[in-house]
Scaffold this motif. Structure first.
Motif, PDB file in Angstrom:
ATOM      1  N   ALA A 106     -11.211 -17.547  56.594  1.00 42.46           N
ATOM      2  CA  ALA A 106     -11.228 -17.576  58.353  1.00 42.46           C
ATOM      3  C   ALA A 106     -12.249 -16.333  58.810  1.00 42.46           C
ATOM      4  O   ALA A 106     -13.508 -16.587  59.338  1.00 42.46           O
ATOM      5  CB  ALA A 106     -10.154 -17.743  59.175  1.00 42.46           C
ATOM      6  N   GLU A 107     -11.879 -15.327  58.642  1.00 36.78           N
ATOM      7  CA  GLU A 107     -12.414 -14.014  59.054  1.00 36.78           C
ATOM      8  C   GLU A 107     -13.759 -14.056  58.581  1.00 36.78           C
ATOM      9  O   GLU A 107     -14.919 -13.541  59.000  1.00 36.78           O
ATOM     10  CB  GLU A 107     -11.757 -12.881  59.105  1.00 36.78           C
ATOM     11  CG  GLU A 107     -10.568 -12.929  59.833  1.00 36.78           C
ATOM     12  CD  GLU A 107      -9.544 -11.559  59.850  1.00 36.78           C
ATOM     13  OE1 GLU A 107     -10.375 -10.849  59.458  1.00 36.78           O
ATOM     14  OE2 GLU A 107      -8.468 -11.625  60.544  1.00 36.78           O
ATOM     15  N   SER A 130     -16.578 -16.144  59.605  1.00 35.92           N
ATOM     16  CA  SER A 130     -16.953 -15.599  61.030  1.00 35.92           C
ATOM     17  C   SER A 130     -17.860 -14.418  60.764  1.00 35.92           C
ATOM     18  O   SER A 130     -18.963 -14.817  61.327  1.00 35.92           O
ATOM     19  CB  SER A 130     -15.782 -15.656  61.579  1.00 35.92           C
ATOM     20  OG  SER A 130     -16.317 -14.970  63.036  1.00 35.92           O
ATOM     21  N   LYS A 183     -19.677 -18.668  49.326  1.00 37.36           N
ATOM     22  CA  LYS A 183     -19.778 -19.805  49.482  1.00 37.36           C
ATOM     23  C   LYS A 183     -18.266 -20.502  49.804  1.00 37.36           C
ATOM     24  O   LYS A 183     -17.984 -21.392  50.782  1.00 37.36           O
ATOM     25  CB  LYS A 183     -20.554 -20.643  48.882  1.00 37.36           C
ATOM     26  CG  LYS A 183     -22.299 -20.494  48.831  1.00 37.36           C
ATOM     27  CD  LYS A 183     -23.031 -21.285  47.845  1.00 37.36           C
ATOM     28  CE  LYS A 183     -24.536 -20.538  48.031  1.00 37.36           C
ATOM     29  NZ  LYS A 183     -25.325 -20.915  46.849  1.00 37.36           N
ATOM     30  N   ARG A 184     -17.674 -20.396  48.639  1.00 38.92           N
ATOM     31  CA  ARG A 184     -16.293 -21.000  48.643  1.00 38.92           C
ATOM     32  C   ARG A 184     -15.467 -20.358  49.689  1.00 38.92           C
ATOM     33  O   ARG A 184     -14.938 -21.338  50.575  1.00 38.92           O
ATOM     34  CB  ARG A 184     -15.479 -20.506  47.315  1.00 38.92           C
ATOM     35  CG  ARG A 184     -14.567 -21.480  46.815  1.00 38.92           C
ATOM     36  CD  ARG A 184     -14.149 -20.829  45.418  1.00 38.92           C
ATOM     37  NE  ARG A 184     -15.087 -21.147  44.184  1.00 38.92           N
ATOM     38  CZ  ARG A 184     -15.406 -20.399  43.281  1.00 38.92           C
ATOM     39  NH1 ARG A 184     -15.036 -19.224  43.289  1.00 38.92           N
ATOM     40  NH2 ARG A 184     -16.297 -20.563  42.406  1.00 38.92           N
ATOM     41  N   ILE A 186     -16.644 -19.173  52.540  1.00 35.25           N
ATOM     42  CA  ILE A 186     -17.043 -19.604  53.804  1.00 35.25           C
ATOM     43  C   ILE A 186     -16.735 -21.118  54.246  1.00 35.25           C
ATOM     44  O   ILE A 186     -16.283 -21.437  55.382  1.00 35.25           O
ATOM     45  CB  ILE A 186     -18.593 -19.521  53.957  1.00 35.25           C
ATOM     46  CG1 ILE A 186     -19.205 -17.950  54.021  1.00 35.25           C
ATOM     47  CG2 ILE A 186     -19.148 -20.280  55.012  1.00 35.25           C
ATOM     48  CD1 ILE A 186     -20.456 -18.022  53.811  1.00 35.25           C
ATOM     49  N   LEU A 187     -16.738 -21.963  53.075  1.00 30.16           N
ATOM     50  CA  LEU A 187     -16.494 -23.248  53.254  1.00 30.16           C
ATOM     51  C   LEU A 187     -14.826 -23.576  53.637  1.00 30.16           C
ATOM     52  O   LEU A 187     -14.518 -24.079  54.510  1.00 30.16           O
ATOM     53  CB  LEU A 187     -16.555 -24.346  52.192  1.00 30.16           C
ATOM     54  CG  LEU A 187     -18.052 -24.414  51.904  1.00 30.16           C
ATOM     55  CD1 LEU A 187     -18.417 -25.004  50.642  1.00 30.16           C
ATOM     56  CD2 LEU A 187     -18.716 -25.149  52.915  1.00 30.16           C
ATOM     57  N   ILE A 188     -13.890 -22.587  53.020  1.00 33.02           N
ATOM     58  CA  ILE A 188     -12.334 -22.818  53.593  1.00 33.02           C
ATOM     59  C   ILE A 188     -12.161 -22.431  54.759  1.00 33.02           C
ATOM     60  O   ILE A 188     -11.583 -22.837  55.529  1.00 33.02           O
ATOM     61  CB  ILE A 188     -11.590 -21.669  52.514  1.00 33.02           C
ATOM     62  CG1 ILE A 188     -12.090 -22.187  50.978  1.00 33.02           C
ATOM     63  CG2 ILE A 188     -10.452 -21.663  52.539  1.00 33.02           C
ATOM     64  CD1 ILE A 188     -10.878 -23.252  50.491  1.00 33.02           C
ATOM     65  N   THR A 244     -14.463 -21.951  57.256  1.00 32.66           N
ATOM     66  CA  THR A 244     -14.917 -22.810  58.225  1.00 32.66           C
ATOM     67  C   THR A 244     -13.946 -24.108  58.336  1.00 32.66           C
ATOM     68  O   THR A 244     -13.553 -24.452  59.372  1.00 32.66           O
ATOM     69  CB  THR A 244     -16.269 -23.584  57.782  1.00 32.66           C
ATOM     70  OG1 THR A 244     -17.187 -22.558  57.460  1.00 32.66           O
ATOM     71  CG2 THR A 244     -17.077 -24.516  58.811  1.00 32.66           C
ATOM     72  N   PHE A 245     -13.352 -24.562  57.230  1.00 30.84           N
ATOM     73  CA  PHE A 245     -12.397 -25.819  57.382  1.00 30.84           C
ATOM     74  C   PHE A 245     -11.061 -25.220  58.263  1.00 30.84           C
ATOM     75  O   PHE A 245     -10.619 -26.108  59.284  1.00 30.84           O
ATOM     76  CB  PHE A 245     -11.707 -26.131  55.832  1.00 30.84           C
ATOM     77  CG  PHE A 245     -10.870 -27.360  55.989  1.00 30.84           C
ATOM     78  CD1 PHE A 245     -11.184 -28.277  56.299  1.00 30.84           C
ATOM     79  CD2 PHE A 245      -9.611 -26.798  55.842  1.00 30.84           C
ATOM     80  CE1 PHE A 245     -10.185 -29.572  56.192  1.00 30.84           C
ATOM     81  CE2 PHE A 245      -8.495 -27.879  55.859  1.00 30.84           C
ATOM     82  CZ  PHE A 245      -9.038 -29.261  56.051  1.00 30.84           C
TER      83      PHE A 245
END
Lengths: 98, 476, 492
Positions: free
Chosen positions: C315-316, C319, C355-356, C358-360, C362-363
């Protein structure tokens, strides 16, 4: 197969461009990771406040004083594309900002 | 069916601090692009925000002036979206825990006093600016404004008309200027307003679907845009169609609003508490100190001008519009004890001269004390109202003591009976024909003789004495 | 100059003080060693000229009788996620391949001010995301003990450089074990300070509520020396703590008799290799011999730490990494329009693990999932922190536990299984979630000669006790003195 997260939407939201192979792999991996972290649901947290921060530091301020940076030129040099002292980017189509 | 409009405003107030909200870069306006930038403004990797204490003080000031509850434990959150003028890919704002909530703003809308609820006030950073060039297919980015502090003031949907919305906004502008936390200049973007507009059948409690209108950068546009939007929604509802929830942009040239983006591509801001900024615990003592320093607020001053100084509502509204007028008025009338005359001098002579010279009130070269002295001199019959205007011209041009100006230029009123009688006699001697006509019953000629005497006295003779002595001499 | 690379900071400092060698000679020696060991992949940049310049300045400072510190003239390396206002700061990412920071991180600035020489910047997993250093865009770091194995991560470059004696000590950063795990894998002593101890200004943010810079060296007393220099509040980092910094170097001597050491039963679980378990028990036996009292404690929420960690951290991270958009700095891909400029720059610039995450991230922050994932994880975090508080408040002064469940694994062994990679951090992440200090130190070798680390966890801001216990341990053991049979010696 239904997955927990729509990787394509997440990629759009986080401005990532994924190839179809990447999309397939990441869909699986993201799903596996989310399944793993859902272990947290076994935990009864009804009486626990979420952690705010670990060390109790609060009320940190600076005075309203100018501290002019000597680094302006070096900052501008970092920009990949410039026009004079402006940073140039492709035309912003949706010009609403926020 | 009759509809009622339901309007709420979100107003961004740009704060007039020296430095930015999270770094020491200047928050002032400059023509040079990317001049007020530093590593924090650029969102460089490794930089961290450090909160400007003044921003919190300003938030408390506005919150207390709007009767808000101060949230004793509040903190910042990150609001994520990608846009070139937003350096970090997120804006540091407040979300679940804003510093102020549950307030109200009381203001005058024409003859009535209205109260609109304030949902919340929160602190946040501004974004930069882009200049777009469609023909060259590029946008140019300037980050001077990025990181300048803002307070966002969100109203309850208590506003019922476009005119009331404008009145609310004017009152808010007046307030932030009184509180000296922003210049409130709408054209320059120091005050930015978005309006949420929806309709509901009269008597209905439930809210209808709302639209958000952006780009309202003048009081007139706020009024026009809301008027247009209400009419548009009425037409849609009357045709039996539903209102689409969306953001609409006001086009000032056509006076219309148009859809900007639909909600399906609406942003997901992914707010979460900013881990770089420790929470704020606002101490009672700080709140008390800010409260103690609050100036008297516009509504109170307005009432006091009527009750304590006998001004008309109209005059009270004009004087209370700006804190500097109020201060000037109070100090001047303290000297002359003539509030009505003081008000007239400010609103006609001073405002007139400023307008004529294209100058600002803050640029006046004389003090309220000097205006007060001038008015006192009229009241004490030392000079006539006409002479006073001559004195005022010099005062306006270069300041100075009215007494000294009168002395130096020999403008003092002649109140010496015998001196005036001499001039009267001379006037009558020089105009035997008119004297004869007067005596035959042409009473209108009195004015002619007064004019002659005033001319002889170079305007300094006391007009009342001239009048009395003329009548005596003409009758004798 | 013989064997000087084996000396610790204290010995080097003494040698410099006695003019047995100059900083310049010392620096040159390390630069030469680095040049001979490029195959390990420890360094992403080496400052041949600048380092010599700094060494000459340090020598001049000494010669002139100016004020010096124990670190004046001592060469160090720093992880390439800490900014310097010269050279590049790549963070192990393509995106920042050519990025030149215009400012220096506070921690690095404090070292420079003390007169240290910075040899170069060490390799890492991209933005610190990884446990094997295989996520570096510039190639993995090889473990000097067995070059077919990983050095650990994300501070793998720093750990391997210290192990291979390519610097006497280094700075690393630790978000979920990134100092301690590679320290354990490479037979190095490394400290993750309490959250708030070291300014994060100039540390490129990965997960802001957990990241800390810390020292990695040959032993605890070297870590103490560096800590003394870099600890302390910094006005540029609002999360840096105002707590007083003890003069660690003068307080190391301590009789640990009667000190209560807790052993969390939850850490001795089936994933823990039996060789590590027995090395830890032997280590505990040593401490007991020194008079410490060993007690069992319970940290009941340990099992949930990794899950909470892999919600909060992405999450952090998602961001923090939003700023890498190709607009103001870093990589900008060729693109006609803005949307593809963003997407292409980021996709070309970031590796798969980034990328992994960032996707997690973002989710778990997105509308509708925030409470179920992010808030839930923060509640779990509170429980994990409470476990430690309870253990410390009544029972023990220090907690001792294995640093890792296994010894270094093979390069490539876990790259296709993110979760098994994540589980390598099970013993280190709880400490970051709780914001506590923790030091990993060598305590054995497995049957193939691979190093084993054991970690000491302290009360918040009580790094001192950790240094004292570790120093006492290192005075009676020699695990920390062992070096891999590197090819340096055989080569020339």
């Amino acid at each position: 197969m239904t997955t927990k997260a729509n990787v394509e939407n997440l990629a759009t939201l986080s401005r990532l461009l994924l190839s179809s192979e990447e999309k397939a792999a990441l869909t699986q991996e993201v799903d596996a990771i989310l399944t793993y972290v859902e272990k947290l649901n076994e935990l009864d947290t009804s009486n626990v406040d979420p952690a705010r921060q670990v060390h109790g530091v609060k009320n940190v301020y600076r005075k309203d004083r100018l501290k002019a940076s000597q680094l302006r030129d070096r900052l501008l040099e970092l920009a990949p594309d410039r026009e004079g002292d402006f940073i140039r980017v492709p035309l912003v189509i949706n010009q609403d900002g926020e | 069916m009759d509809y009622e409009s339901v309007i709420g405003l979100e107003v961004h107030v740009q704060l007039s601090t020296e430095s930015k909200i999270f770094s020491g870069a200047s928050s002032h306006v400059t023509d040079k692009p990317n001049e007020h930038v530093d590593p924090v403004t650029f969102g460089l990797p490794g930089t961290l925000p450090v909160l400007n204490e003044k921003v919190v003080e300003f938030a408390l000031r506005l919150g207390l002036a709007l009767n808000c509850d101060i949230r004793r434990f509040n903190r910042f959150a990150r609001k994520h979206y990608f846009y070139p003028d937003l350096p970090k890919g997120y804006q540091i704002s407040q979300y679940e825990e804003p510093i102020c909530g549950h307030g109200r703003l009381q203001f005058r809308d024409g003859e009535v006093t209205r109260t609109v609820g304030i949902t919340r006030i929160h602190m946040e950073e501004d974004a930069g600016k882009s200049v777009h060039s469609a023909e060259r297919q590029c946008s140019l980015l300037d980050l001077n404004r990025a990181g300048v502090p803002l307070l966002e003031v969100v109203s309850e949907p208590d506003i019922r008309s476009a005119r009331e919305a404008a009145a609310y906004l004017r009152a808010l502008r007046q307030l932030v200027r009184y509180l000296e936390l922003s210049d409130g200049n709408m054209e320059e973007g120091s005050l930015r307003c978005d309006a949420n507009v929806s309709l509901r059948p009269k008597g209905e409690m439930k809210f209808g679907t709302r639209t958000e209108i952006k780009n309202l950068n003048s009081f007139r546009f706020v009024e026009r845009a809301i008027e247009y939007e209400v009419a548009r929604q009425v037409a849609i509802l009357k045709s039996g169609e539903p209102i689409v929830q969306e953001t609409r942009l006001f086009d000032s040239e056509s006076g219309t609003t148009r859809s900007m983006r639909s909600k399906e591509e609406s942003a997901d801001y992914r707010y979460f508490p900013d881990p770089d900024l420790p929470p704020l615990q606002i101490e009672e003592s700080w709140i008390n100190a800010v409260r103690a320093k609050l100036p008297t607020l516009p509504q109170e001053i307005f009432q006091s001008l009527i009750d304590d100084y006998g001004l008309s509502e109209y005059d009270a509204a004009v004087i209370s519009a700006e804190h500097e007028y109020v201060r000037f008025f109070l100090e001047a009338q303290e000297v002359c004890k003539n509030p009505k005359a003081t008000c007239n001098w400010i609103t006609s002579e001073i405002f007139g001269a400023l307008k004529q010279h294209g100058e600002q009130f803050s640029e006046l070269r004389f003090s309220p004390l000097q205006l007060g002295q001038l008015i006192a001199l009229i009241d004490q019959d030392v000079i006539s109202g006409k002479i006073a205007k001559t004195v005022f011209e010099e005062l306006y041009a270069s300041g100075g003591s009215p007494n000294e100006i009168i002395e130096r230029r020999g403008l003092k009123q002649i109140t010496d009976d015998s001196a005036i009688r001499e001039m009267v006699k001379e006037a009558l001697r020089s105009n035997p024909e008119q004297v004869a006509q007067f005596r035959e019953g042409n009473a209108k000629l009195l004015g002619f003789f007064v004019g002659q005497v005033m001319k002889l006295s170079k305007g300094s003779a006391n007009p009342k004495l001239v009048n009395d002595i003329l009548l005596e001499e003409l009758k004798s | 100059m013989a064997e000087l690379w084996q000396s610790d900071l204290w010995e080097l400092s003494e040698g410099l003080e006695k003019r047995e060698f100059s900083s310049k000679e010392l620096t040159q020696m390390f630069l030469e060693r680095i040049a001979h060991q490029e195959h390990l992949g420890c360094y992403l940049s080496v400052f041949e000229e600048k380092a010599i310049e700094q060494a000459e300045k340090a020598d001049a400072r000494r010669a002139a009788g100016d004020e010096v510190t124990k670190l004046t003239g001592v060469p160090l390396a720093i992880k390439d996620i800490i900014t310097l206002n010269y050279g590049t700061t790549t963070c192990g990412s393509r995106f920042l391949e050519d990025y030149r920071s215009p400012f220096t991180a506070t921690a690095a600035q404090r070292l420079l001010k003390a007169g240290t020489v910075i040899l170069g910047k060490t390799n890492l997993d991209e933005f610190g995301m990884g446990s094997s250093n295989e996520n570096s865009a510039f190639g993995p770091v090889k473990n000097p003990w067995d070059t077919s194995r990983v050095a650990g991560g994300s501070s793998g470059g720093s750990a391997a450089a210290v192990a291979a004696r390519l610097c006497p000590a280094a700075l690393g950063t630790d978000t979920g074990g990134s100092i301690r795990q590679p320290s354990a894998f490479c037979n190095v002593t490394g400290l993750k300070p309490s959250y708030g101890r070291v300014s994060r200004y100039g540390l490129v943010a990965f997960a802001s509520s957990l990241d800390q810079i810390g020292p990695m060296g040959k032993n605890a007393r070297d870590c103490a020396l560096i800590s003394e220099c870099i600890f302390g509040r910094d006005i540029r980092d609002s999360t840096s703590a105002p707590n007083e910094v003890p003069l660690f170097s003068s307080l190391l001597e301590r009789d640990i008799k009667g000190l209560r050491i807790g052993v969390p039963k939850e850490y001795f679980r089936e994933e823990l290799s039996s060789e590590i378990a027995s090395a830890i028990h032997k280590g505990l036996g040593e401490l007991e011999k020194l008079g410490a009292e060993i007690k069992e404690v319970s940290l009941p929420h340990t099992d949930f730490a990794t899950a909470a960690y892999y919600v909060i951290v992405p999450a952090e991270a998602s961001s923090n990494l939003s700023r890498f958009d190709g607009i103001r700095y870093g990589k900008r891909a060729d693109a006609q329009d803005l949307i593809s400029l963003y997407a292409k720059s980021r996709s070309e610039g970031f590796g798969p693990e980034v990328k992994r995450r960032i996707l997690i991230g973002t989710f778990v922050l997105s509308a509708g999932y925030y409470d179920a994932y992010y808030v839930k994880a923060q509640r779990a975090r509170a429980l994990i922190a409470r476990d430690f508080e309870e253990a410390f408040s009544e029972k023990v002064d220090v907690i001792a536990a294995p640093t890792t469940p296994t010894t270094p694994f093979l390069l490539g062994e876990k790259t296709h299984d993110p979760i098994s990679m994540y589980l390598n951090d099970i013993f280190t992440v709880p400490v970051n979630l709780a914001g506590l200090p923790s030091l990993s130190l060598p305590c054995g070798q497995n049957s193939s000669g691979l190093p084993i680390g054991f970690q000491l966890i302290g009360r918040a801001f009580d790094e001192l006790t950790l240094f004292q216990v570790a120093d006492a341990f290192q005075k009676t053991t020699d695990w920390h003195l062992r070096t891999p049979e590197t090819k340096t010696h055989s080569k020339d």
